[in-house]
Enzyme design. Structure first.
Site, short mmCIF file in Angstrom:
data_model
loop_
_atom_site.label_atom_id
_atom_site.label_comp_id
_atom_site.label_asym_id
_atom_site.label_seq_id
_atom_site.Cartn_x
_atom_site.Cartn_y
_atom_site.Cartn_z
N ASP A 10 0.82 -1.23 0.00
CA ASP A 10 0.00 0.00 0.00
C ASP A 10 0.84 1.27 0.00
O ASP A 10 0.33 2.34 0.35
CB ASP A 10 -0.93 0.01 1.23
CG ASP A 10 -2.28 -0.63 0.93
OD1 ASP A 10 -2.66 -0.69 -0.26
OD2 ASP A 10 -2.96 -1.06 1.88
N HIS A 43 -3.90 3.73 -6.31
CA HIS A 43 -2.79 3.44 -5.40
C HIS A 43 -2.01 2.15 -5.71
O HIS A 43 -0.79 2.14 -5.55
CB HIS A 43 -3.25 3.49 -3.92
CG HIS A 43 -3.90 2.25 -3.40
ND1 HIS A 43 -5.25 2.02 -3.47
CD2 HIS A 43 -3.38 1.17 -2.78
CE1 HIS A 43 -5.52 0.86 -2.93
NE2 HIS A 43 -4.41 0.32 -2.49
N LYS A 52 -0.55 4.26 -1.44
CA LYS A 52 -1.68 4.88 -0.74
C LYS A 52 -1.28 6.20 -0.08
O LYS A 52 -2.14 6.96 0.35
CB LYS A 52 -2.22 3.90 0.31
CG LYS A 52 -3.67 4.10 0.63
CD LYS A 52 -4.12 3.12 1.69
CE LYS A 52 -5.10 2.14 1.11
NZ LYS A 52 -5.61 1.22 2.12
N HIS A 94 -2.40 -6.32 -5.68
CA HIS A 94 -3.09 -6.79 -4.48
C HIS A 94 -4.59 -6.56 -4.48
O HIS A 94 -5.32 -7.14 -3.68
CB HIS A 94 -2.43 -6.23 -3.21
CG HIS A 94 -2.67 -4.77 -2.96
ND1 HIS A 94 -1.85 -3.79 -3.47
CD2 HIS A 94 -3.60 -4.12 -2.24
CE1 HIS A 94 -2.26 -2.60 -3.08
NE2 HIS A 94 -3.34 -2.77 -2.33
N HIS A 95 -5.09 -5.71 -5.37
CA HIS A 95 -6.55 -5.51 -5.47
C HIS A 95 -7.14 -6.18 -6.71
O HIS A 95 -8.31 -5.98 -7.02
CB HIS A 95 -6.89 -4.02 -5.48
CG HIS A 95 -6.81 -3.39 -4.13
ND1 HIS A 95 -7.63 -3.76 -3.07
CD2 HIS A 95 -5.98 -2.43 -3.64
CE1 HIS A 95 -7.31 -3.03 -2.00
NE2 HIS A 95 -6.31 -2.23 -2.32
N ASP A 137 -4.44 -9.33 2.19
CA ASP A 137 -4.92 -7.95 2.24
C ASP A 137 -6.39 -7.89 2.64
O ASP A 137 -6.79 -7.07 3.47
CB ASP A 137 -4.70 -7.28 0.88
CG ASP A 137 -5.04 -5.81 0.91
OD1 ASP A 137 -4.59 -5.11 1.85
OD2 ASP A 137 -5.75 -5.35 0.01
#
Ligand SMILES: [Fe+2]
Ligand SMILES: [Fe+2]
Length: 442
Positions: free
Chosen positions: A296, A324, A299, A348-349, A377
């Site tokens: 992150d 991000h 972010k 990761h998303h 996550d």
């Protein structure tokens, strides 16, 4: 807010566009780039300094340009090699305590940020002089600064150099170099050490101060110039030191919002556990953990007004959030040996069914390592408080994870996590009121 990186490969989930040109974790070929772990301290710190420039109010490249400006002033002062090295890293990391976007108008917050910055520099293993330089950068020559209202020569020399360098970059970016020099002279003896002002003005008049230090200059050239300055102290880091640096920057990310004060470390713990449970080789476990620690870091670009918002985000706010993971990848890709880690962290998303972001990748695009970080996550996000809900209890987390597999999350990774949870149930998770639907914004 300003978005600093051109994100050519980033596609927002909301646009419906898919970009198949992006290199994915599944297509990454080990051996095509340097992944053997050889890396220099200056390479990793200069790259991660980009992340600090993502924080609201900063300008991309500020840390690197400040480093060049400060080092040029220092060269005129004939510092020792040790002091020069400490200054180099202090200049790159001077804003490391400011990730929270908190209200900096209060003395209390400024002091907290100074202390936090010094603490992180210490954790990075960069020594007391660099930490002290970062802690005292807001001191003023006339005693009107923070955190200790030091005066004149009481202020560490390295802090005084950092203060002049950051002033020059901020003002030259906003008003041009002549105005930057003019205000520097105006504040000589009040904010700034008169001798350092004299040195900076002399360098300016001789035409040797600003090379690669203008916002219009190539970012790559600026970074190369910064790396060239470290020729005397460059050395290869051992694995443990790299982990230490990843952990310290995880702290920087987590400090941004009190809702995520342990998110990166928690995701790293979960990812590490899953990777080990699934029998990955030690070097792959290490890769997964480092990717999770830094997943992150992009972010830092998302304003706290969005991260801490208790109601649903509007379209513009979601766009900021969607960026991000791409920023995470761009920051980490600047470090040659981190290339695969950058791809994993940037995914990761992503979800197995193509509904994730930023690139709507599919099952076949996502490596096992990437899937592990994605599961960790979601687990971390569900277990933590968010502005719109408190952390879920284990029963709820297990229920949600089970529903997300196999369509969105890898079932084997989820199973591995559930086995770990069954063996070592986490304590202290707070149940939410029935009916409160969790969002999966980690
Ligand atoms: Fe994220
Ligand atoms: Fe996350």
């Amino acid at each position: 807010m300003r978005l600093w990186f051109p994100i050519s490969t980033v596609v927002y989930a909301g646009t419906g566009t898919i970009n198949y040109m992006v290199q994915t974790s599944a297509s990454f070929r080990r051996g095509l780039s340097n992944t053997d772990g050889s890396i220099s301290l200056s390479e990793i710190i200069s790259a991660l300094s980009y992340a600090l420039d993502l924080t609201e109010g900063a300008v991309l490249g500020h840390a690197l340009r400040s480093c060049l400006l400060g080092m040029r002033i220092a060269a005129e002062l004939k510092l020792t090699a040790e002091a020069t090295s400490s200054l180099y890293f202090a200049l790159l990391l001077k804003d490391v305590g400011r990730s929270s976007n908190a209200n900096t108008s209060t003395t209390h917050e400024i002091v907290l940020q100074c202390d936090r910055g010094a603490g992180i520099v210490t954790k990075l293993g960069l020594g007391a002089a660099a930490a002290e330089a970062v802690r005292s950068i807001e001191e003023h020559w006339d005693g009107g600064g923070h955190p200790d209202a030091l005066k004149g020569g009481e202020i560490p020399l390295l802090s005084r150099i950092c203060a002049v360098a950051q002033h020059l970059d901020v003002f030259s970016g906003e008003c041009g170099v002549e105005k930057a020099i003019h205000t520097l002279i105006e504040r000589s003896g009040t904010w700034f050490d008169p001798e350092l002002v004299r040195v900076a003005v002399s360098l300016h008049r001789r035409g040797v101060l600003w090379n690669h230090c203008l916002p219009s200059d190539s970012q790559d050239d600026t970074r190369r110039a910064v790396l060239d300055l470290d020729a005397g102290t460059r050395h290869t880091l051992e694995g443990g030191r790299i982990d230490q640096i990843c952990e310290a920057f995880a702290d920087v990310v987590d400090a941004k919002s009190h809702f995520t004060f342990r998110h990166s470390m928690g995701v790293a713990d979960a990812a590490y556990g899953i990777a080990r449970e699934m029998g990955l080789a030690p070097e792959r476990v290490q890769l997964v953990r480092r990717a999770a620690l830094l997943h992150d870091i992009g972010k830092l670009s998302v304003p706290n007004t969005i991260l801490d918002k208790a109601t649903y985000l509007d379209e513009f706010e979601w766009e900021s959030v969607y960026q991000h993971p791409g920023l995470t990848r761009q920051i980490l890709e600047r470090i040659g040996p981190f290339r695969e880690m950058a791809i994993i962290a940037g995914e990761h998303h992503e979800k197995l069914d193509g509904t994730g972001y930023p690139n709507r990748l599919m099952r076949a695009d996502l490596s096992l390592e990437s899937r592990i970080v994605a599961v960790a996550d979601v687990y971390g996000a569900l277990s933590e408080d968010r502005p719109y809900r408190t952390g879920l209890d284990l029963r709820q987390i297990v229920s949600i994870l089970t529903k997300l597999a196999p369509r969105k999350l890898d079932p084997d990774c989820v199973d591995a996590l559930l086995r770990i949870i069954a063996e070592e149930p986490a304590a202290g998770l707070i149940p939410i009121p029935v009916g409160n639907v969790p969002q999966l914004c980690a």
